[in-house]
Design a protein around this motif. Sequence first.
Motif, mmCIF file in Angstrom:
data_model
loop_
_atom_site.group_PDB
_atom_site.id
_atom_site.type_symbol
_atom_site.label_atom_id
_atom_site.label_comp_id
_atom_site.label_asym_id
_atom_site.label_seq_id
_atom_site.Cartn_x
_atom_site.Cartn_y
_atom_site.Cartn_z
ATOM 1 N N THR A 117 40.558 52.625 37.457
ATOM 2 C CA THR A 117 39.400 51.732 37.346
ATOM 3 C C THR A 117 39.448 50.915 36.056
ATOM 4 O OG1 THR A 117 38.148 53.642 36.497
ATOM 5 C CG2 THR A 117 37.864 53.070 38.821
ATOM 6 N N PRO A 143 33.249 48.583 44.003
ATOM 7 C CA PRO A 143 34.172 49.708 44.214
ATOM 8 C C PRO A 143 34.513 50.439 42.925
ATOM 9 C CG PRO A 143 35.322 47.611 44.478
ATOM 10 C CD PRO A 143 33.870 47.305 44.410
ATOM 11 N N LEU A 147 33.955 54.411 42.548
ATOM 12 C CA LEU A 147 35.062 55.285 42.166
ATOM 13 C C LEU A 147 34.726 56.089 40.909
ATOM 14 C CD1 LEU A 147 38.138 52.950 42.766
ATOM 15 C CD2 LEU A 147 37.605 55.042 44.005
ATOM 16 N N LEU A 186 43.482 46.617 43.377
ATOM 17 C CA LEU A 186 42.069 46.573 43.740
ATOM 18 C C LEU A 186 41.543 45.144 43.738
ATOM 19 C CD1 LEU A 186 39.639 48.424 44.378
ATOM 20 C CD2 LEU A 186 39.120 48.445 41.932
ATOM 21 N N VAL A 190 39.936 43.054 47.133
ATOM 22 C CA VAL A 190 38.597 42.470 47.215
ATOM 23 C C VAL A 190 38.686 40.969 47.483
ATOM 24 C CG1 VAL A 190 36.490 41.989 45.920
ATOM 25 C CG2 VAL A 190 37.562 44.241 45.754
ATOM 26 N N VAL A 300 43.834 52.806 49.251
ATOM 27 C CA VAL A 300 42.633 53.629 49.103
ATOM 28 C C VAL A 300 42.783 54.935 49.886
ATOM 29 C CG1 VAL A 300 40.158 53.744 49.571
ATOM 30 C CG2 VAL A 300 41.159 51.633 48.679
#
Length: 320
Positions: A117, A143, A147, A186, A190, A300
């Motif tokens: 992240t 997200p 997470l 990530l 998106v 994911v």
Amino acid sequence: MPVNETLSQYSDWSYTTATAIYVLALVFFLIEQSFGSRGRSAAERAKARQLVGAGAPTPDTADAPPAPRGRAERIGRMGASLLVLGALLHLAALVLRGLATHRVPWGNMYEYIMAVTFIAVVTWLYVIRKFPVRHLSGFMLLPVVILMFLGGTALYTVAAPVVPALQSYWLVIHVSAAATSSGIFLVPGVASVLYLIRSAYDRNPARFARFGARLPEADVLDRVAYRTTVFAFPLFTFGVLCGAIWAESAWGRFWGWDPKETTAFIAWVVYAAYLHSRATAGWRGTRAAVINTLGFAVTVFNLFFVNLVTTGLHSYAGVG
């Protein structure tokens, strides 16, 4: 060496504070997305340009108080500042965790999610400096916040040394490459989902009428997804190759079709197909975005289901 409990506690506090700041930034960005000028529909922007061309006063020249859109954009800039502050606290949580355990801070699922992240947030901060997509930060942060919430609650692990099997320099090389590429992936995931929504709106304005009109042009989202994937894919490839070398050293074979290895290979094939399709004129646009979204879904799936549910040499199931 024993774990430094004080530094571990500071790391946990930094992590929790960073998560709370991200939530606040998420709210600010959603306000900008809903009310800011970049979130206006194409019809509203065209009408504003016509009014300015006809001599109508703009918010900068009118004597009236600032328009709500101007306030929304200031809130968006505040959200960006909060995002930077959250990233600094996020980094502090990682560094303090590493100092507390005297190792790299990605030896369990909680720490791995913390690293993934953090990379995602840093990547997005770079993207919003290069592209006019700051008002989409709420969709990117959602997200990340989910997470981090799961990592800090259901997957939290007390600071401790790693098991002997992970006490290797390959933990630094292989896992850092995997975490970095996963965090970067990530962003294009998106962006590709938003691209599909925007392209569907462009084809038929009745679909996603209120939401699709507030997204950037499809070409902008396509470039964000492509350029970030181009950067992440070599790192992901390097991580897979390093994992194979570590497997040969630890288990006496380069590849054994372990669930983690198999899913990582599938993800690699999907992203390779995306880059190939994106470079081929006939498969640009929606088809390429669908492939990239599939790659994101596989990533994911690999992060959660394979790590936490299946049983294998890479599994965190039962570890916490």
